[in-house]
Design a protein around this motif. Structure first.
Motif, PDB file in Angstrom:
ATOM      1  N   ARG A  26       0.733  -1.250  -0.069  1.00  0.00           N
ATOM      2  CA  ARG A  26       0.091  -0.125   0.086  1.00  0.00           C
ATOM      3  C   ARG A  26       0.952   1.379  -0.001  1.00  0.00           C
ATOM      4  NH1 ARG A  26      -4.257   0.469   4.836  1.00  0.00           N
ATOM      5  NH2 ARG A  26      -2.187   0.538   6.016  1.00  0.00           N
ATOM      6  N   ARG A  27       1.934   1.069   0.965  1.00  0.00           N
ATOM      7  CA  ARG A  27       2.996   2.446   0.788  1.00  0.00           C
ATOM      8  C   ARG A  27       3.671   2.463  -0.759  1.00  0.00           C
ATOM      9  NH1 ARG A  27       6.173   5.055  -0.576  1.00  0.00           N
ATOM     10  NH2 ARG A  27       8.035   6.236   0.583  1.00  0.00           N
ATOM     11  N   PHE A  28       3.891   1.603  -1.499  1.00  0.00           N
ATOM     12  CA  PHE A  28       4.614   2.157  -2.762  1.00  0.00           C
ATOM     13  C   PHE A  28       3.607   1.799  -3.908  1.00  0.00           C
ATOM     14  CE2 PHE A  28       7.992   0.774   0.001  1.00  0.00           C
ATOM     15  CZ  PHE A  28       9.022   1.546  -0.253  1.00  0.00           C
ATOM     16  N   ALA A  29       2.156   1.628  -3.506  1.00  0.00           N
ATOM     17  CA  ALA A  29       1.619   1.107  -4.955  1.00  0.00           C
ATOM     18  C   ALA A  29       1.280   2.513  -5.527  1.00  0.00           C
ATOM     19  CB  ALA A  29       0.093   0.849  -4.107  1.00  0.00           C
ATOM     20  N   PRO A  30       0.945   3.920  -4.914  1.00  0.00           N
ATOM     21  CA  PRO A  30       1.113   4.897  -6.029  1.00  0.00           C
ATOM     22  C   PRO A  30       2.300   5.111  -6.911  1.00  0.00           C
ATOM     23  CG  PRO A  30       0.152   5.460  -3.806  1.00  0.00           C
ATOM     24  CD  PRO A  30       0.766   4.040  -3.778  1.00  0.00           C
ATOM     25  N   VAL A  34       2.419   5.131 -10.929  1.00  0.00           N
ATOM     26  CA  VAL A  34       2.875   6.238 -11.673  1.00  0.00           C
ATOM     27  C   VAL A  34       3.950   5.928 -12.535  1.00  0.00           C
ATOM     28  CG1 VAL A  34       4.141   8.428 -11.465  1.00  0.00           C
ATOM     29  CG2 VAL A  34       2.209   7.991 -10.009  1.00  0.00           C
ATOM     30  N   LEU A  35       4.764   4.866 -12.257  1.00  0.00           N
ATOM     31  CA  LEU A  35       6.025   4.337 -12.866  1.00  0.00           C
ATOM     32  C   LEU A  35       5.358   3.430 -14.051  1.00  0.00           C
ATOM     33  CD1 LEU A  35       8.550   3.268 -10.297  1.00  0.00           C
ATOM     34  CD2 LEU A  35       8.694   5.449 -11.890  1.00  0.00           C
ATOM     35  N   LEU A  36       4.421   2.594 -13.970  1.00  0.00           N
ATOM     36  CA  LEU A  36       3.556   2.051 -15.109  1.00  0.00           C
ATOM     37  C   LEU A  36       2.983   2.776 -16.052  1.00  0.00           C
ATOM     38  CD1 LEU A  36       2.043  -0.956 -13.068  1.00  0.00           C
ATOM     39  CD2 LEU A  36       4.004  -1.077 -14.261  1.00  0.00           C
ATOM     40  N   LEU A  37       2.392   3.817 -15.561  1.00  0.00           N
ATOM     41  CA  LEU A  37       1.943   4.894 -16.625  1.00  0.00           C
ATOM     42  C   LEU A  37       2.688   5.635 -17.378  1.00  0.00           C
ATOM     43  CD1 LEU A  37      -0.983   6.421 -14.074  1.00  0.00           C
ATOM     44  CD2 LEU A  37      -1.385   4.984 -16.140  1.00  0.00           C
ATOM     45  N   PHE A  38       3.837   5.887 -16.721  1.00  0.00           N
ATOM     46  CA  PHE A  38       5.146   6.615 -17.356  1.00  0.00           C
ATOM     47  C   PHE A  38       5.713   5.658 -18.208  1.00  0.00           C
ATOM     48  CE2 PHE A  38       9.667   7.054 -17.613  1.00  0.00           C
ATOM     49  CZ  PHE A  38       9.756   8.683 -18.195  1.00  0.00           C
ATOM     50  N   VAL A  39       5.852   4.318 -18.234  1.00  0.00           N
ATOM     51  CA  VAL A  39       6.078   3.504 -19.300  1.00  0.00           C
ATOM     52  C   VAL A  39       5.487   3.132 -20.459  1.00  0.00           C
ATOM     53  CG1 VAL A  39       7.043   0.801 -19.558  1.00  0.00           C
ATOM     54  CG2 VAL A  39       7.800   2.093 -17.454  1.00  0.00           C
ATOM     55  N   VAL A  40       3.923   3.440 -19.965  1.00  0.00           N
ATOM     56  CA  VAL A  40       3.043   3.128 -20.950  1.00  0.00           C
ATOM     57  C   VAL A  40       3.199   4.487 -22.026  1.00  0.00           C
ATOM     58  CG1 VAL A  40       0.770   2.928 -21.574  1.00  0.00           C
ATOM     59  CG2 VAL A  40       1.507   1.545 -19.866  1.00  0.00           C
ATOM     60  N   LEU A  41       3.159   5.495 -21.321  1.00  0.00           N
ATOM     61  CA  LEU A  41       3.262   6.721 -22.124  1.00  0.00           C
ATOM     62  C   LEU A  41       4.514   6.630 -22.935  1.00  0.00           C
ATOM     63  CD1 LEU A  41       2.221   9.352 -22.613  1.00  0.00           C
ATOM     64  CD2 LEU A  41       3.572  10.641 -20.690  1.00  0.00           C
ATOM     65  N   TRP A  42       5.889   6.380 -22.198  1.00  0.00           N
ATOM     66  CA  TRP A  42       7.071   6.156 -23.000  1.00  0.00           C
ATOM     67  C   TRP A  42       6.897   5.503 -24.404  1.00  0.00           C
ATOM     68  CZ3 TRP A  42      12.111   4.172 -20.067  1.00  0.00           C
ATOM     69  CH2 TRP A  42      12.999   4.196 -20.768  1.00  0.00           C
ATOM     70  N   LEU A  43       6.117   4.045 -24.026  1.00  0.00           N
ATOM     71  CA  LEU A  43       6.019   3.318 -25.193  1.00  0.00           C
ATOM     72  C   LEU A  43       5.152   3.996 -26.111  1.00  0.00           C
ATOM     73  CD1 LEU A  43       5.314  -0.174 -23.303  1.00  0.00           C
ATOM     74  CD2 LEU A  43       7.088   0.338 -25.056  1.00  0.00           C
ATOM     75  N   VAL A  44       4.224   4.708 -26.067  1.00  0.00           N
ATOM     76  CA  VAL A  44       3.321   5.221 -27.006  1.00  0.00           C
ATOM     77  C   VAL A  44       4.085   6.393 -27.875  1.00  0.00           C
ATOM     78  CG1 VAL A  44       1.439   6.810 -27.461  1.00  0.00           C
ATOM     79  CG2 VAL A  44       1.372   4.769 -25.722  1.00  0.00           C
ATOM     80  N   VAL A  45       4.821   7.230 -27.166  1.00  0.00           N
ATOM     81  CA  VAL A  45       5.819   8.218 -27.412  1.00  0.00           C
ATOM     82  C   VAL A  45       6.799   7.905 -28.439  1.00  0.00           C
ATOM     83  CG1 VAL A  45       7.067  10.404 -27.193  1.00  0.00           C
ATOM     84  CG2 VAL A  45       4.957  10.019 -25.881  1.00  0.00           C
ATOM     85  N   ALA A  46       7.426   6.619 -28.106  1.00  0.00           N
ATOM     86  CA  ALA A  46       8.582   6.184 -28.639  1.00  0.00           C
ATOM     87  C   ALA A  46       8.280   5.310 -29.874  1.00  0.00           C
ATOM     88  CB  ALA A  46       9.164   5.156 -27.733  1.00  0.00           C
ATOM     89  N   SER A  47       6.965   5.095 -29.941  1.00  0.00           N
ATOM     90  CA  SER A  47       6.627   4.392 -31.003  1.00  0.00           C
ATOM     91  C   SER A  47       6.476   5.143 -32.355  1.00  0.00           C
ATOM     92  CB  SER A  47       5.246   3.564 -30.860  1.00  0.00           C
ATOM     93  OG  SER A  47       4.250   4.321 -30.716  1.00  0.00           O
ATOM     94  N   ARG A  48       6.094   6.674 -32.051  1.00  0.00           N
ATOM     95  CA  ARG A  48       5.913   7.598 -33.195  1.00  0.00           C
ATOM     96  C   ARG A  48       7.244   8.580 -33.226  1.00  0.00           C
ATOM     97  NH1 ARG A  48      -0.612   9.390 -31.694  1.00  0.00           N
ATOM     98  NH2 ARG A  48      -1.268   7.185 -31.584  1.00  0.00           N
ATOM     99  N   THR A  49       8.328   8.073 -32.598  1.00  0.00           N
ATOM    100  CA  THR A  49       9.370   8.877 -32.487  1.00  0.00           C
ATOM    101  C   THR A  49      10.563   8.339 -32.910  1.00  0.00           C
ATOM    102  OG1 THR A  49       8.662   9.998 -30.578  1.00  0.00           O
ATOM    103  CG2 THR A  49      10.776  10.505 -31.222  1.00  0.00           C
TER     104      THR A  49
END
Length: 269
Positions: A26-30, A34-49
């Motif tokens: 519960r302490r590290f869940a947030p 956030v890190l998982l969302l960052f990786v997903v965003l990274w994947l999306v942006v990297a696929s178009r860059t």
């Protein structure tokens, strides 16, 4: 009755362990989310860059695995840790010696405090350029740079500790005619240690970052050199991989060495 009591204790320990694990989750869940969302965003942006501009997390991970498998990471991480540790330890020793001088005279304390402010205001690039001029492409250049950057941080903490000394202890030392060395060893030094360790935690992290910058300009090994080499060879995935390695180094040193020491010192006080 004995078996029942032992069973209850075992169940209680298991429950406590589960609660502890759940509490950690519960302490590290947030942060994990956030890190998982960052990786997903990274994947999306990297696929178009372009991979040169922003490599995908997959290619960065592959590069990390390659660096660990072929042993490259250990050579350059070891070189960086050697340089930053050497400069950091020299800075610590000098800060303690200057603390001894400062504790013996209010006038000297004011002078040293002003000199510390001047050093703190000096840009890291000034020390890097001077280190290259004075020491050339050797280990001494990043060691010197780390030393000059960490000294004002450590000195500030030492002076803060001296200012917070118990004046009654100092008066007692004067009554019993303690020498300056005895006063430092028996009164000043024990009071300085907690402040010094707090400053060491900040100074080491700062010194590591500075040493990596110095390695870009002055040596042929180390994390900074490898990041610059990866940039020159258009391997942005390797730049990201070495950046992750640097972040991991900082976190490991802070959590394995400095955090436990600070907790121990706080408990001792």
């Amino acid at each position: 009755m004995v078996i029942g009591s032992s069973t209850r204790r075992l169940v209680g320990k298991q429950a406590e362990s589960s609660l502890t694990g759940f509490g950690l989750l519960r302490r590290f869940a947030p942060t994990i989310l956030v890190l998982l969302l960052f990786v997903v965003l990274w994947l999306v942006v990297a696929s178009r860059t372009s991979p040169y501009v922003l490599p995908s997390p997959v290619s960065v991970f592959r590069q990390l695995v390659t660096l660990f498998v072929d042993g490259t990471v250990w050579t350059h991480v070891g070189a960086t840790l050697y340089r930053v540790t050497a400069g950091f330890l020299l800075g610590t020793v000098l800060a303690l010696l200057l603390g001894l001088v400062a504790s013996s005279s209010p006038v000297l304390r004011l002078v040293l405090r002003d000199l510390s402010s001047i050093l703190n205001a000096t840009s890291v690039f000034v020390w890097i350029v001077l280190a290259l001029i004075w020491f050339g492409l050797t280990d001494r250049a990043p060691i010197f740079t780390t030393l000059m950057i960490t000294i004002p941080v450590l000195m500030s903490n030492v002076f803060e500790a001296i200012d917070s000394l118990d004046r009654r202890l100092l008066e007692m030392a004067s009554v019993y005619r303690f020498t300056a060395l005895d006063r430092f060893v028996h009164i000043t030094f024990p009071s300085v240690i907690p402040y010094l360790f707090a400053g060491m935690r900040v100074a080491f992290a700062l010194g590591l970052r500075v040493s990596v910058v110095a390695e870009i300009f002055g040596v042929s090994t180390g994390v900074g050199y490898m990041m610059n080499f990866a940039r020159d060879t258009l391997r942005t995935d390797a730049v990201f991989a070495w950046a992750l390695i640097l972040i991991t180094m900082m976190l490991l040193v802070d959590n394995i060495i400095f955090s436990p020491l600070l907790r121990w010192l706080t408990r001792w006080r």
